[in-house]
Design an enzyme around this catalytic site. Structure first.
Site, PDB file in Angstrom:
ATOM      1  N   GLY A  63      52.930  39.534  42.184  1.00  0.00           N
ATOM      2  CA  GLY A  63      52.815  40.970  41.988  1.00  0.00           C
ATOM      3  C   GLY A  63      54.142  41.607  41.625  1.00  0.00           C
ATOM      4  O   GLY A  63      55.212  40.994  41.746  1.00  0.00           O
ATOM      5  N   CYS A  64      54.070  42.861  41.192  1.00  0.00           N
ATOM      6  CA  CYS A  64      55.264  43.564  40.697  1.00  0.00           C
ATOM      7  C   CYS A  64      56.231  43.917  41.826  1.00  0.00           C
ATOM      8  O   CYS A  64      57.390  43.494  41.821  1.00  0.00           O
ATOM      9  CB  CYS A  64      54.838  44.801  39.928  1.00  0.00           C
ATOM     10  SG  CYS A  64      53.631  45.841  40.773  1.00  0.00           S
ATOM     11  N   TYR A  65      55.771  44.690  42.809  1.00  0.00           N
ATOM     12  CA  TYR A  65      56.607  45.001  43.957  1.00  0.00           C
ATOM     13  C   TYR A  65      57.082  43.713  44.636  1.00  0.00           C
ATOM     14  O   TYR A  65      58.217  43.603  45.101  1.00  0.00           O
ATOM     15  CB  TYR A  65      55.827  45.804  44.994  1.00  0.00           C
ATOM     16  CG  TYR A  65      55.609  47.258  44.665  1.00  0.00           C
ATOM     17  CD1 TYR A  65      56.677  48.110  44.382  1.00  0.00           C
ATOM     18  CD2 TYR A  65      54.324  47.812  44.692  1.00  0.00           C
ATOM     19  CE1 TYR A  65      56.471  49.453  44.112  1.00  0.00           C
ATOM     20  CE2 TYR A  65      54.110  49.155  44.424  1.00  0.00           C
ATOM     21  CZ  TYR A  65      55.189  49.975  44.137  1.00  0.00           C
ATOM     22  OH  TYR A  65      54.980  51.308  43.872  1.00  0.00           O
TER      23      TYR A  65
END
Length: 257
Positions: free
Chosen positions: A149-151
């Site tokens: 994921g990004c975060y």
């Protein structure tokens, strides 16, 4: 030349992937699949492709895709992505999944945080977490990769080396994260509309964002024991980008050197 196809190419993650692969000298895109825009040219959805890699978007046909693809990227909502990935895997093609479906070592953690039953439990055991900074060699030979994921990527890249080296304490880590609106995807939502998000700044999913569990899984491995974090995401009134300010206490005896 690597032949690649993308299923779900008109979502924000899928389109960014399309842009990156279009400019890659060693990649040929063979199929661009979009359920919503099948039959249209890519430039009709995203004008920046006009006159460039302007392919006609296709409906999904897994047999046709697998015939001339070395790797297939699935950029679909969770659940749907796992089902499609499982079918592709059976046909012998390498899969890189951009959803959260293959990021977890423990299926029960995924099911608790996502609120769904995992549709491909056996296949999950074969998946490699797609963070090249940690799993580069395994990713090279894996038949299925769960893209992080990004975060999650921001947090792990920052924290894992420090935890592994014992430079920071495992307790009391705080992740103050901000993201542009495109991180929520392309779906329509009142909260993400212009009037609701412009000239404002707000926290969301406080104490319950799914990426918390993903972050904790990977940094716990680096630390060698279970680590929990305080993670709060915020929505910025910008299109894209992420910034994380992360707070941690130095371990006892650590000097500047």
């Amino acid at each position: 030349m690597i032949k690649a196809s993308i299923i779900g190419c008109t979502g924000y993650a899928g389109e960014e992937l399309t842009r990156l692969l279009t400019g890659h000298k060693d990649v040929e895109i063979t199929h661009l699949v979009s359920k919503s825009f099948a039959g249209k040219k890519l430039s009709e959805v995203y004008g920046n492709y006009f006159g460039a890699e302007d392919k006609t978007l296709e409906a999904v046909d897994l047999d046709a895709i697998c015939q001339d693809s070395d790797v297939v990227f699935t950029a679909l909502p969770h659940g749907a992505s796992a089902e499609t990935a499982a079918d592709l895997y059976k046909k012998g093609v390498k899969v890189i999944d951009l959803s959260g479906d293959f990021r977890y070592d423990d299926i029960s953690v995924y099911e608790a945080w996502y609120g769904v039953n995992h549709p491909a439990k056996a296949l999950n055991n074969e998946a490699i977490f797609g963070l090249t900074e940690t799993y580069r060699e395994q990713i090279k030979t894996a038949k299925i990769v769960g893209n992080p994921g990004c975060y999650t990527t921001c947090a792990i890249v920052a924290l894992a080396p420090l935890l592994k080296a014992g430079v920071i304490r495992q307790k009391g880590i705080i992740i103050d994260a901000k993201s542009g609106i495109s991180g929520a995807g392309r779906k329509e939502s009142l909260a993400l509309s212009f009037c609701e998000s412009h000239e404002t700044f707000k926290a969301y999913s406080v104490a319950g964002h799914r990426h918390t569990s993903e972050i904790e899984q990977e940094i716990s491995k680096a630390a060698g024991s279970a680590v929990t974090v305080g993670f709060t995401p915020h929505l910025l009134p910008i299109k894209r980008g992420i910034l994380e300010t992360i707070y941690a206490d130095l371990s006892e005896g650590v000097t500047r050197d």
